[in-house]
Write a protein that holds these residues in place. Structure first.
Motif, PDB file in Angstrom:
ATOM      1  N   ASN A 210    -117.060 -38.055 -43.378  1.00 58.54           N
ATOM      2  CA  ASN A 210    -116.507 -38.967 -42.381  1.00 58.54           C
ATOM      3  C   ASN A 210    -116.269 -38.180 -41.089  1.00 58.54           C
ATOM      4  OD1 ASN A 210    -114.076 -40.131 -40.855  1.00 58.54           O
ATOM      5  ND2 ASN A 210    -114.624 -41.816 -42.222  1.00 58.54           N
ATOM      6  N   LEU A 211    -116.884 -38.635 -39.996  1.00 61.31           N
ATOM      7  CA  LEU A 211    -116.835 -37.881 -38.744  1.00 61.31           C
ATOM      8  C   LEU A 211    -115.404 -37.668 -38.268  1.00 61.31           C
ATOM      9  CD1 LEU A 211    -118.335 -36.519 -36.445  1.00 61.31           C
ATOM     10  CD2 LEU A 211    -118.518 -38.751 -35.309  1.00 61.31           C
ATOM     11  N   GLN A 212    -114.557 -38.678 -38.384  1.00 59.33           N
ATOM     12  CA  GLN A 212    -113.180 -38.544 -37.916  1.00 59.33           C
ATOM     13  C   GLN A 212    -112.419 -37.504 -38.737  1.00 59.33           C
ATOM     14  OE1 GLN A 212    -111.137 -42.156 -36.893  1.00 59.33           O
ATOM     15  NE2 GLN A 212    -109.144 -41.312 -37.436  1.00 59.33           N
ATOM     16  N   ASP A 213    -112.575 -37.542 -40.067  1.00 65.57           N
ATOM     17  CA  ASP A 213    -111.922 -36.540 -40.920  1.00 65.57           C
ATOM     18  C   ASP A 213    -112.446 -35.141 -40.623  1.00 65.57           C
ATOM     19  OD1 ASP A 213    -110.397 -38.462 -42.118  1.00 65.57           O
ATOM     20  OD2 ASP A 213    -111.548 -38.544 -43.983  1.00 65.57           O
ATOM     21  N   LEU A 214    -113.759 -35.055 -40.414  1.00 68.72           N
ATOM     22  CA  LEU A 214    -114.380 -33.766 -40.115  1.00 68.72           C
ATOM     23  C   LEU A 214    -113.837 -33.191 -38.814  1.00 68.72           C
ATOM     24  CD1 LEU A 214    -116.711 -31.735 -40.917  1.00 68.72           C
ATOM     25  CD2 LEU A 214    -118.160 -33.052 -39.350  1.00 68.72           C
ATOM     26  N   PHE A 215    -113.736 -34.041 -37.811  1.00 72.91           N
ATOM     27  CA  PHE A 215    -113.269 -33.574 -36.510  1.00 72.91           C
ATOM     28  C   PHE A 215    -111.795 -33.171 -36.569  1.00 72.91           C
ATOM     29  CE2 PHE A 215    -111.987 -34.428 -31.988  1.00 72.91           C
ATOM     30  CZ  PHE A 215    -112.678 -33.357 -31.450  1.00 72.91           C
ATOM     31  N   ARG A 216    -110.987 -33.951 -37.290  1.00 75.94           N
ATOM     32  CA  ARG A 216    -109.571 -33.605 -37.430  1.00 75.94           C
ATOM     33  C   ARG A 216    -109.411 -32.251 -38.113  1.00 75.94           C
ATOM     34  NH1 ARG A 216    -106.322 -38.242 -40.278  1.00 75.94           N
ATOM     35  NH2 ARG A 216    -104.737 -36.597 -40.139  1.00 75.94           N
ATOM     36  N   LEU A 217    -110.228 -32.007 -39.130  1.00 77.38           N
ATOM     37  CA  LEU A 217    -110.135 -30.734 -39.833  1.00 77.38           C
ATOM     38  C   LEU A 217    -110.624 -29.584 -38.953  1.00 77.38           C
ATOM     39  CD1 LEU A 217    -109.395 -29.269 -42.389  1.00 77.38           C
ATOM     40  CD2 LEU A 217    -111.673 -29.759 -43.299  1.00 77.38           C
ATOM     41  N   TYR A 218    -111.644 -29.832 -38.140  1.00 77.25           N
ATOM     42  CA  TYR A 218    -112.129 -28.802 -37.219  1.00 77.25           C
ATOM     43  C   TYR A 218    -111.016 -28.407 -36.242  1.00 77.25           C
ATOM     44  CZ  TYR A 218    -114.481 -26.708 -33.219  1.00 77.25           C
ATOM     45  OH  TYR A 218    -114.829 -25.874 -32.181  1.00 77.25           O
ATOM     46  N   ILE A 219    -110.333 -29.417 -35.702  1.00 71.40           N
ATOM     47  CA  ILE A 219    -109.240 -29.144 -34.768  1.00 71.40           C
ATOM     48  C   ILE A 219    -108.131 -28.357 -35.465  1.00 71.40           C
ATOM     49  CG2 ILE A 219    -107.408 -30.193 -33.391  1.00 71.40           C
ATOM     50  CD1 ILE A 219    -109.316 -32.506 -32.805  1.00 71.40           C
ATOM     51  N   ALA A 220    -107.782 -28.766 -36.665  1.00 73.03           N
ATOM     52  CA  ALA A 220    -106.723 -28.068 -37.407  1.00 73.03           C
ATOM     53  C   ALA A 220    -107.107 -26.615 -37.686  1.00 73.03           C
ATOM     54  CB  ALA A 220    -106.445 -28.800 -38.722  1.00 73.03           C
ATOM     55  N   THR A 221    -108.395 -26.377 -37.978  1.00 74.73           N
ATOM     56  CA  THR A 221    -108.864 -25.013 -38.224  1.00 74.73           C
ATOM     57  C   THR A 221    -108.728 -24.158 -36.978  1.00 74.73           C
ATOM     58  OG1 THR A 221    -110.478 -25.865 -39.827  1.00 74.73           O
ATOM     59  CG2 THR A 221    -110.818 -23.633 -39.016  1.00 74.73           C
ATOM     60  N   ARG A 222    -109.121 -24.711 -35.842  1.00 74.51           N
ATOM     61  CA  ARG A 222    -109.002 -23.964 -34.578  1.00 74.51           C
ATOM     62  C   ARG A 222    -107.538 -23.687 -34.237  1.00 74.51           C
ATOM     63  NH1 ARG A 222    -112.994 -24.131 -30.848  1.00 74.51           N
ATOM     64  NH2 ARG A 222    -111.662 -22.546 -29.882  1.00 74.51           N
ATOM     65  N   LEU A 223    -106.698 -24.688 -34.409  1.00 80.61           N
ATOM     66  CA  LEU A 223    -105.282 -24.500 -34.103  1.00 80.61           C
ATOM     67  C   LEU A 223    -104.652 -23.460 -35.018  1.00 80.61           C
ATOM     68  CD1 LEU A 223    -104.084 -28.183 -33.482  1.00 80.61           C
ATOM     69  CD2 LEU A 223    -104.669 -26.447 -31.792  1.00 80.61           C
ATOM     70  N   SER A 224    -105.088 -23.432 -36.261  1.00 76.80           N
ATOM     71  CA  SER A 224    -104.573 -22.445 -37.199  1.00 76.80           C
ATOM     72  C   SER A 224    -104.944 -21.036 -36.790  1.00 76.80           C
ATOM     73  CB  SER A 224    -105.094 -22.748 -38.606  1.00 76.80           C
ATOM     74  OG  SER A 224    -104.657 -21.778 -39.528  1.00 76.80           O
ATOM     75  N   GLU A 225    -106.165 -20.860 -36.276  1.00 76.96           N
ATOM     76  CA  GLU A 225    -106.600 -19.545 -35.803  1.00 76.96           C
ATOM     77  C   GLU A 225    -105.745 -19.073 -34.643  1.00 76.96           C
ATOM     78  OE1 GLU A 225    -110.673 -20.074 -34.792  1.00 76.96           O
ATOM     79  OE2 GLU A 225    -111.358 -20.333 -36.849  1.00 76.96           O
ATOM     80  N   TRP A 226    -105.450 -19.982 -33.704  1.00 78.36           N
ATOM     81  CA  TRP A 226    -104.605 -19.624 -32.572  1.00 78.36           C
ATOM     82  C   TRP A 226    -103.197 -19.302 -33.019  1.00 78.36           C
ATOM     83  CZ3 TRP A 226    -105.965 -23.959 -28.488  1.00 78.36           C
ATOM     84  CH2 TRP A 226    -107.309 -23.826 -28.140  1.00 78.36           C
ATOM     85  N   ASP A 227    -102.688 -20.095 -33.966  1.00 80.92           N
ATOM     86  CA  ASP A 227    -101.322 -19.959 -34.414  1.00 80.92           C
ATOM     87  C   ASP A 227    -101.076 -18.602 -35.058  1.00 80.92           C
ATOM     88  OD1 ASP A 227     -98.802 -21.324 -34.537  1.00 80.92           O
ATOM     89  OD2 ASP A 227     -99.017 -21.388 -36.723  1.00 80.92           O
ATOM     90  N   LYS A 228    -102.121 -17.980 -35.594  1.00 79.59           N
ATOM     91  CA  LYS A 228    -101.976 -16.700 -36.276  1.00 79.59           C
ATOM     92  C   LYS A 228    -102.083 -15.514 -35.321  1.00 79.59           C
ATOM     93  CE  LYS A 228    -104.009 -18.463 -40.572  1.00 79.59           C
ATOM     94  NZ  LYS A 228    -105.222 -18.437 -41.421  1.00 79.59           N
ATOM     95  N   ARG A 229    -102.554 -15.771 -34.081  1.00 78.63           N
ATOM     96  CA  ARG A 229    -102.741 -14.677 -33.142  1.00 78.63           C
ATOM     97  C   ARG A 229    -101.446 -14.355 -32.416  1.00 78.63           C
ATOM     98  NH1 ARG A 229    -108.524 -16.789 -30.901  1.00 78.63           N
ATOM     99  NH2 ARG A 229    -109.797 -15.979 -32.606  1.00 78.63           N
TER     100      ARG A 229
END
Length: 372
Positions: free
Chosen positions: A351-370
């Motif tokens: 599902n494109l919407q679920d995929l995009f939400r997870l992509y955003i969460a992955t990117r935000l998680s990377e930033w949050d750890k820096r």
């Protein structure tokens, strides 16, 4: 004095000795200089005449002029007939030194005026400010020229801390030679703001030309030793009022660029629109909510394999075969991992919407750890 082998005194407009080869004479009144100032002409004193005056020795005293006005006196100690041949040399030297000092002072003053104008432009709120308008007129700054904000962030390559003010000023002078219509100022201990002149084609910003200017600034800075730098290019907004908005977009682009691409040197707002949107989401309720949902996966992924799988999956634009190859796993193993992610987060990666939400969460998680 090394050239003429005679003592030289310099007196100010009050006939006080302010410079001398004889330190004991500093701050003394020189009555001979007082006579020169009153007569507005050269006066010689032989040894007998000098004895009758306070703070005077035999020699020649010549007025120092600047911009047509007498502002001091220079004196050469010795027999007037012997030292007169040096008079033109000494007074010319004194006047040249003064002219250079006044020119340097004017350049510094003009720099301060220009910096104050730039600061007001990027802060906004300059409307109806007569002092601002006077400074713009004095500096002959054409505010009708379209400009976009750039920020140059400078750090010591060794310590990653602030560089010296003199180094910042040297870099500023280097960069401002590119275009007289481009405005530059030191905006903080680590940053130079550039209001870069741009070109409009059919009333649209020539973005490619600005990117070329950005690259040229990088080429200049790469030649500077022991400096780490990053440059951000903001978005263009029309009119003088748009400069403050352009500056804010450049600031945000620099901040996000350091987070998302820490090894990169150049960032542009237009190329980083998605990252900017992601950063904005972190500052509202939506970003933390996505991170909280993603945390469910982190807690269930003890060895980090699922998170690693997602990173590679997105890095390969969700290409299933390429992801399996890069992870060195069988396709069935990859499919199992993706299905497990679906189950943990209660989503469907097809599902494109679920995929995009997870992509955003992955990117935000990377930033949050820096680290900041």
């Amino acid at each position: 004095m090394k050239i003429i082998c005679h003592n030289v005194n310099v007196m100010n407009h009050q006939a006080i000795i302010v410079g001398s080869g004889d330190p004991d004479r500093i701050d003394q009144l020189h009555e001979g200089a007082l006579q020169v100032l009153n007569a507005k002409a050269e006066i010689d004193f032989d040894s007998d005449q000098a004895e009758s005056l306070t703070g005077v020795q035999g020699g020649i005293n010549i007025p120092i002029t600047n911009d047509g006005q007498i502002i001091g006196v220079v004196g050469i100690t010795g027999n007037p007939n012997e030292v007169r041949k040096y008079a033109d040399l000494v007074v010319m030297t004194a006047e040249l030194v003064l002219e250079q000092a006044m020119l340097a002072a004017q350049v510094r003053w003009d720099r301060r005026l220009q910096e104050s104008v730039i600061v007001r432009l990027i802060e906004g709120g300059w409307q109806n400010d007569t002092l601002f308008n006077d400074r713009v007129e004095r500096m002959k700054i054409d505010l009708n020229i379209p400009r976009v904000a750039m920020i140059v962030d400078l750090r010591s390559a060794e310590t990653q801390k602030d560089i010296s003010l003199s180094t910042m000023q040297g870099i500023l002078r280097l960069l401002e030679k590119r275009d007289p219509d481009t405005l530059l100022a030191i905006s903080s201990p680590t940053q130079i703001v550039i209001l870069q002149k741009i070109y409009l084609r059919n009333e649209h910003w020539d973005y490619q030309n600005s990117k070329e200017q950005l690259a040229k600034y990088r080429q200049q800075l790469e030649k500077q030793p022991d400096i780490d730098f990053k440059i951000s290019l903001g978005q263009y907004f029309e009119g003088i009022k748009g400069l403050a908005e352009s500056y804010q977009s450049a600031l945000k682009t620099l901040e996000v660029g350091k987070l998302s691409h820490p090894r990169q040197q150049l960032f542009t707002a237009r190329d980083m629109l998605l990252d900017l949107v992601l950063k904005d989401s972190l500052e509202s309720w939506s970003g933390p909510q996505l991170l909280a949902d993603y945390e469910k996966l982190v807690k269930k992924d003890s060895n980090g394999s699922l998170q690693k799988t997602l990173q590679v999956y997105f890095a390969n634009n969700t290409d299933f075969a390429q992801t399996a190859e890069n992870l060195h796993v069988h396709r069935n193993t990859l499919r199992y991992r993706l299905d497990k992610i679906n189950d943990i987060l209660d989503i469907d990666l097809k599902n494109l919407q679920d995929l995009f939400r997870l992509y955003i969460a992955t990117r935000l998680s990377e930033w949050d750890k820096r680290p900041d």
